[in-house]
Design an enzyme around this catalytic site. Sequence first.
Site, mmCIF file in Angstrom:
data_model
loop_
_atom_site.group_PDB
_atom_site.id
_atom_site.type_symbol
_atom_site.label_atom_id
_atom_site.label_comp_id
_atom_site.label_asym_id
_atom_site.label_seq_id
_atom_site.Cartn_x
_atom_site.Cartn_y
_atom_site.Cartn_z
ATOM 1 N N ASP A 77 -8.737 3.735 13.150
ATOM 2 C CA ASP A 77 -9.440 2.512 13.520
ATOM 3 C C ASP A 77 -8.410 1.664 14.266
ATOM 4 O O ASP A 77 -7.528 1.072 13.652
ATOM 5 C CB ASP A 77 -9.937 1.838 12.234
ATOM 6 C CG ASP A 77 -10.505 0.450 12.444
ATOM 7 O OD1 ASP A 77 -10.314 -0.134 13.522
ATOM 8 O OD2 ASP A 77 -11.134 -0.066 11.497
ATOM 9 N N ALA B 244 -15.100 -0.729 8.678
ATOM 10 C CA ALA B 244 -16.247 0.186 8.729
ATOM 11 C C ALA B 244 -16.124 1.183 7.583
ATOM 12 O O ALA B 244 -15.125 1.887 7.472
ATOM 13 C CB ALA B 244 -16.267 0.911 10.068
ATOM 14 N N TYR C 186 -14.516 0.552 16.781
ATOM 15 C CA TYR C 186 -15.903 0.440 16.339
ATOM 16 C C TYR C 186 -16.638 -0.597 17.180
ATOM 17 O O TYR C 186 -16.030 -1.526 17.738
ATOM 18 C CB TYR C 186 -15.952 0.069 14.855
ATOM 19 C CG TYR C 186 -15.512 1.204 13.959
ATOM 20 C CD1 TYR C 186 -16.356 2.286 13.707
ATOM 21 C CD2 TYR C 186 -14.252 1.207 13.374
ATOM 22 C CE1 TYR C 186 -15.952 3.336 12.898
ATOM 23 C CE2 TYR C 186 -13.833 2.254 12.565
ATOM 24 C CZ TYR C 186 -14.695 3.314 12.321
ATOM 25 O OH TYR C 186 -14.294 4.356 11.543
ATOM 26 N N TYR D 190 -4.321 9.943 -0.989
ATOM 27 C CA TYR D 190 -2.942 10.087 -0.540
ATOM 28 C C TYR D 190 -1.900 10.317 -1.635
ATOM 29 O O TYR D 190 -1.196 11.328 -1.635
ATOM 30 C CB TYR D 190 -2.537 8.841 0.266
ATOM 31 C CG TYR D 190 -3.307 8.640 1.531
ATOM 32 C CD1 TYR D 190 -2.928 9.269 2.716
ATOM 33 C CD2 TYR D 190 -4.416 7.797 1.573
ATOM 34 C CE1 TYR D 190 -3.629 9.075 3.897
ATOM 35 C CE2 TYR D 190 -5.123 7.598 2.755
ATOM 36 C CZ TYR D 190 -4.723 8.239 3.912
ATOM 37 O OH TYR D 190 -5.417 8.056 5.071
ATOM 38 N N CYS E 170 -6.281 9.941 6.707
ATOM 39 C CA CYS E 170 -6.251 9.669 8.148
ATOM 40 C C CYS E 170 -4.831 9.888 8.676
ATOM 41 O O CYS E 170 -4.621 10.692 9.580
ATOM 42 C CB CYS E 170 -6.713 8.251 8.425
ATOM 43 S SG CYS E 170 -8.441 7.940 7.990
ATOM 44 N N GLU F 35 0.832 -1.196 0.000
ATOM 45 C CA GLU F 35 0.000 0.000 0.000
ATOM 46 C C GLU F 35 0.872 1.253 0.000
ATOM 47 O O GLU F 35 0.622 2.203 -0.750
ATOM 48 C CB GLU F 35 -0.927 0.011 1.215
ATOM 49 C CG GLU F 35 -1.830 1.239 1.259
ATOM 50 C CD GLU F 35 -2.554 1.383 2.580
ATOM 51 O OE1 GLU F 35 -3.731 1.811 2.554
ATOM 52 O OE2 GLU F 35 -1.966 1.093 3.644
ATOM 53 N N ARG G 70 13.671 22.719 9.401
ATOM 54 C CA ARG G 70 12.486 22.451 10.216
ATOM 55 C C ARG G 70 11.240 22.340 9.330
ATOM 56 O O ARG G 70 10.116 22.388 9.829
ATOM 57 C CB ARG G 70 12.306 23.574 11.247
ATOM 58 C CG ARG G 70 13.362 23.553 12.339
ATOM 59 C CD ARG G 70 13.377 24.828 13.144
ATOM 60 N NE ARG G 70 13.842 25.964 12.353
ATOM 61 C CZ ARG G 70 13.991 27.194 12.844
ATOM 62 N NH1 ARG G 70 13.701 27.437 14.111
ATOM 63 N NH2 ARG G 70 14.403 28.187 12.068
ATOM 64 N N ARG G 71 11.447 22.186 8.037
ATOM 65 C CA ARG G 71 10.332 22.152 7.089
ATOM 66 C C ARG G 71 10.272 20.835 6.305
ATOM 67 O O ARG G 71 9.734 20.797 5.206
ATOM 68 C CB ARG G 71 10.456 23.331 6.111
ATOM 69 C CG ARG G 71 10.504 24.676 6.826
ATOM 70 C CD ARG G 71 10.738 25.823 5.864
ATOM 71 N NE ARG G 71 10.833 27.093 6.578
ATOM 72 C CZ ARG G 71 11.068 28.275 6.001
ATOM 73 N NH1 ARG G 71 11.228 28.329 4.680
ATOM 74 N NH2 ARG G 71 11.146 29.372 6.724
#
Length: 262
Positions: A167, A261, A207, A91, A143, A27, A123-124
Amino acid sequence: MVRFDLSQGDVPILTTKRVYWKTAVKEMLWFLTGETNIQPLLRENVRIWSDWPLATYRRETGEAISQEEFERRIVEDDAFASRWGDLGPVYGKQWRRWLGSDGREYDQIGELVRTLRENPTSRRMLFHGWNVAELSAMALPPCHMVYQYHVTSDGRLNCLLFQRSVDLLLGAAFNYVGATALQLMLAQQTDLRPGELIWVGGDVHLYMNHLEQAREQVQRLPRPFPKMRLVRKPENIDGYRIADFEVEGYAPHSGIKADVAV
């Protein structure tokens, strides 16, 4: 907040249930391509994103198609996949092809790698997927939302991951693995050593149909984390394949089944 020390090769693949770590890494590799259609995932036997386009297909067509048949058509029929397999600008699109107000596309991952090499005290050094203008077009808003990196004075790469929603039974285990895999790739590409992965959850939830499974999992005694290593160094961040990841010493308890879910 959960902190994982990756410096000795140990990686947070949970042992209180079997985690299909290759699925999580696949993924992440898919995210890095900038792809938003599930067809490449399904061709790699990764089914974790099927629920959302399947629900859309059933709702819009009224056809009570099975998940197995829907996935088969996505894999075999390019036109069907183009129409029904796309998740919108999720994403990968935001990470690799963020569309700016100037009409240009911005590669956040490419810029991160460049900065880690050329200005590691910055810092970026971060990327995120919360593109407000495109949230409504996404099958699921991001998420695991913001990844920020820090390089220590002795050359260790740390990651702080903020996850707005998780989740806990199903998602968290995959998020730990995906973030770890990315951190190992980034460290290798920039001649750094993996340091800490710091995960911060915002809305962390179970859930109602996961409660019994969670009770079962917390009763199990954790076993030592396995180790993960990269077996080769590709020319760039886009060159990694699942065969480049090797896990040793993974001895989990049995799997725990639960429905996603949607």
